[in-house]
Design a protein around this motif. Sequence first.
Motif, PDB file in Angstrom:
ATOM      1  N   ASN A 286       1.100  -0.779  -0.406  1.00 18.44           N
ATOM      2  CA  ASN A 286       2.474  -0.804  -0.909  1.00 18.44           C
ATOM      3  C   ASN A 286       2.525  -0.018  -2.217  1.00 18.44           C
ATOM      4  OD1 ASN A 286       5.182  -1.479  -1.275  1.00 18.44           O
ATOM      5  ND2 ASN A 286       4.695  -3.443  -2.244  1.00 18.44           N
ATOM      6  N   VAL A 287       2.375   1.313  -2.103  1.00 19.08           N
ATOM      7  CA  VAL A 287       2.368   2.167  -3.300  1.00 19.08           C
ATOM      8  C   VAL A 287       3.818   2.497  -3.643  1.00 19.08           C
ATOM      9  CG1 VAL A 287       1.526   4.293  -4.354  1.00 19.08           C
ATOM     10  CG2 VAL A 287       0.141   3.119  -2.629  1.00 19.08           C
ATOM     11  N   ARG A 288       4.357   1.792  -4.609  1.00 18.47           N
ATOM     12  CA  ARG A 288       5.775   1.942  -4.956  1.00 18.47           C
ATOM     13  C   ARG A 288       5.994   2.944  -6.073  1.00 18.47           C
ATOM     14  NH1 ARG A 288       7.584  -2.547  -7.220  1.00 18.47           N
ATOM     15  NH2 ARG A 288       5.496  -3.295  -7.694  1.00 18.47           N
ATOM     16  N   ALA A 289       4.951   3.285  -6.789  1.00 18.20           N
ATOM     17  CA  ALA A 289       5.061   4.241  -7.889  1.00 18.20           C
ATOM     18  C   ALA A 289       3.685   4.832  -8.149  1.00 18.20           C
ATOM     19  CB  ALA A 289       5.597   3.569  -9.149  1.00 18.20           C
ATOM     20  N   ILE A 290       3.686   6.040  -8.673  1.00 19.16           N
ATOM     21  CA  ILE A 290       2.464   6.752  -9.055  1.00 19.16           C
ATOM     22  C   ILE A 290       2.457   6.867 -10.573  1.00 19.16           C
ATOM     23  CG2 ILE A 290       1.230   8.967  -8.896  1.00 19.16           C
ATOM     24  CD1 ILE A 290       1.221   7.459  -6.272  1.00 19.16           C
TER      25      ILE A 290
END
Length: 323
Positions: A286-290
């Motif tokens: 669940n990569v919501r932001a980098i």
Amino acid sequence: MKRKTDYLTIAIIAATICSCTGTGKKAAGPLLRAFPQIQMPSMLEGEQRADYAADHFWDRFLSQEGDFLCDSLTVAGVKADEFEGNFATWIGILGNMDAARALSCIDGLFPRLEASELADSSSNIFSRFSSLMEKYLYDPNSPYRNEDLYGHYAGKLASSELTDPLLKPSYEYTAGLCSLNRTGSPAADFRYVDAGGRSHRLYDNKADYTLLFFSNPDCSACKEIIAQLRSIGKLDNLIESGRLAVVNVYIDEDIAAWKAYSGQYPKNWSSGYDPEFSIRESVSYNVRAIPSLYLLDSEKKVLMKDAPQERVLGFINTLEINK
């Protein structure tokens, strides 16, 4: 840089001030009050104090009865900013506890929030708690973010009779996303390809610890983390001795741009890109932001999940080099 997402919609409502009473009836003179601080037993020491505070932080706030102001600027008579400051203190206590212990605190609190709502339908305690839980635990820019805790809370919202039925599917979906790669569980394996076209898997790295770093060449926050990692004087020795592996993965679409930049990454890192975009499309993470940082142990169990960089870098600084 991090892609900011507004997970909270704050409505400024011009409305008649209502009172938060035990019966839901309006009072002639609703009151303001200071946040009622926890009363700590004097015999407690060390971790006992933190445990007690986590369990009893809200006792006096929730138990005190009265005709308290209850509007967009107050929460049961406490000014909104004062309420939020104390909420942040409580979240900070939970964040420093064992995960299972922190979850049990939420289990204990949630029925009391529901009871407050049922006792007084004009109360905004339940809704304000839910908004702040999302802001502090699920906003990707929050230094308190913790998907394990928020997912647990979202699951309770999904099953609560007090939640708007139209919102329940959203909370249920969010709880499912938060359950991916939960702390203490094995991280999902995946394939990535380096700049030379060689294929690798996350589980190929056999170090005592693995720093999984989802990054982007155009991300200034990523460059800051890279600089901070490079500033750790023993980092190269940690990698060389097998104490640490850095797996730096690009999961977006502009692979040509990543390849053009890839030479800037340290040579002793395992850097690559997701060739099938499977991490995003299959939602294995669940990569919501980098940037997003995970810390894994030797068996690839998750020790830290999308953790603030200060926490991750602090842990790396404590590692000793294998002799």
